[in-house]
Design a protein around this motif. Sequence first.
Motif, PDB file in Angstrom:
ATOM      1  N   LYS A 191       0.877  -1.653   0.037  1.00  0.00           N
ATOM      2  CA  LYS A 191      -0.356   0.287  -0.041  1.00  0.00           C
ATOM      3  C   LYS A 191       0.648   0.819  -0.481  1.00  0.00           C
ATOM      4  N   THR A 192       1.819   1.496   1.013  1.00  0.00           N
ATOM      5  CA  THR A 192       2.769   2.591   1.315  1.00  0.00           C
ATOM      6  C   THR A 192       3.382   2.870   0.452  1.00  0.00           C
ATOM      7  N   ILE A 193       3.736   1.554  -0.563  1.00  0.00           N
ATOM      8  CA  ILE A 193       5.329   1.889  -1.267  1.00  0.00           C
ATOM      9  C   ILE A 193       5.191   0.956  -3.018  1.00  0.00           C
ATOM     10  N   VAL A 194       4.805  -0.456  -3.278  1.00  0.00           N
ATOM     11  CA  VAL A 194       5.045  -0.616  -4.173  1.00  0.00           C
ATOM     12  C   VAL A 194       3.995  -0.446  -5.136  1.00  0.00           C
ATOM     13  N   SER A 195       2.695   0.302  -5.027  1.00  0.00           N
ATOM     14  CA  SER A 195       2.372  -0.202  -5.184  1.00  0.00           C
ATOM     15  C   SER A 195       1.797   1.829  -6.242  1.00  0.00           C
ATOM     16  N   LYS A 196       2.881   2.105  -5.433  1.00  0.00           N
ATOM     17  CA  LYS A 196       3.469   4.042  -6.403  1.00  0.00           C
ATOM     18  C   LYS A 196       4.499   3.540  -7.055  1.00  0.00           C
ATOM     19  N   VAL A 197       4.873   2.684  -7.136  1.00  0.00           N
ATOM     20  CA  VAL A 197       6.373   2.787  -8.478  1.00  0.00           C
ATOM     21  C   VAL A 197       5.476   2.564  -9.775  1.00  0.00           C
ATOM     22  N   PRO A 198       6.011   3.540 -10.868  1.00  0.00           N
ATOM     23  CA  PRO A 198       5.665   3.377 -11.953  1.00  0.00           C
ATOM     24  C   PRO A 198       6.560   2.848 -12.330  1.00  0.00           C
ATOM     25  N   ASP A 199       6.205   1.741 -13.322  1.00  0.00           N
ATOM     26  CA  ASP A 199       6.945   0.841 -14.906  1.00  0.00           C
ATOM     27  C   ASP A 199       7.649   2.088 -15.320  1.00  0.00           C
ATOM     28  N   ALA A 200       7.657   3.004 -15.992  1.00  0.00           N
ATOM     29  CA  ALA A 200       8.203   3.848 -17.089  1.00  0.00           C
ATOM     30  C   ALA A 200       9.727   4.071 -15.569  1.00  0.00           C
ATOM     31  N   GLN A 201       9.021   4.604 -14.604  1.00  0.00           N
ATOM     32  CA  GLN A 201       9.942   5.014 -13.360  1.00  0.00           C
ATOM     33  C   GLN A 201      11.461   3.860 -13.716  1.00  0.00           C
TER      34      GLN A 201
END
Length: 289
Positions: free
Chosen positions: A132-142
């Motif tokens: 919830k706090t980290i993984v879901s916020k990581v963009p594939d493009a990044q």
Amino acid sequence: MTDRLPETENWVRMSGVSRRAALGGGAAALGYALAAQPVRADAIVTPTDGLDAGMLTFKAANGFTMNAYRAKPKGKANAPVVLVVQEIFGLHEWIKDITRRFAAAGYYAIAPDLYQREGDPTTAPDIQTLFKTIVSKVPDAQVMADLDAAAAFAGKDGGNAKRLGVTGFCWGGRITWLYAAHNPGLRAGVAWYGRLVGQPTDLQPKHPIDIAAQLNAPVLGLYGDLDKGIPIADVEKMQAALKAANSSSKIIRFAEADHGFLADYRPSFHDASARIAWAETLGWFGTHL
């Protein structure tokens, strides 16, 4: 194509007694992510003998200073480069050990901290909080851009980035498939039990099944039939998509293996499957890099 590097395990086990004594200080004290507990008492530890290994930094997109763990053979120039993509728990001790295993097999291996902008995953108390706090916020493009930057750095740090491979585990297994479609200079990938299908989101718009016909390099997929999160039906869909695309990629299934079967620090570890899969991995990179 070059001669294969030695297909040895390069795994060293600490004795059960000494390992249990070390774990007396807690998994976090040894560098394992909190959410990854419990940690097995007989987790494999690969020594740094003959290696140049440790944390470093490099410049990623927009001048961002990124942390990474790098291991390479001492005294060997122009070793093929393997990008090591973390499992869902981030850049913790097991990923560092995997990086050393590749270096012990003759590769320049580097594992960038791909969650770094979003936070420290090793401190999350459980996997739900971590997601919830980290993984879901990581963009594939990044992530794609950060891996490109890691490869470029490796090429300036003594590695041969023209002989580039990528491997990843769990979260990183999915990324491995995506990166094979992203980087035209990649020579090979090995995806360990990475998710293959899913609903698109703004940050994760595509999944491996969507890019099976767009791979720039052959990918070896390693999956366990007992994996409840990645059912056999999903693996079969990916196999069919690769076949339809006339791809040189392939998937190997392990009948007795669950998700995370290479992760020797976790209860999911399956020794027989892990040994075969590791040999297949070194053979794959030895052939293609």
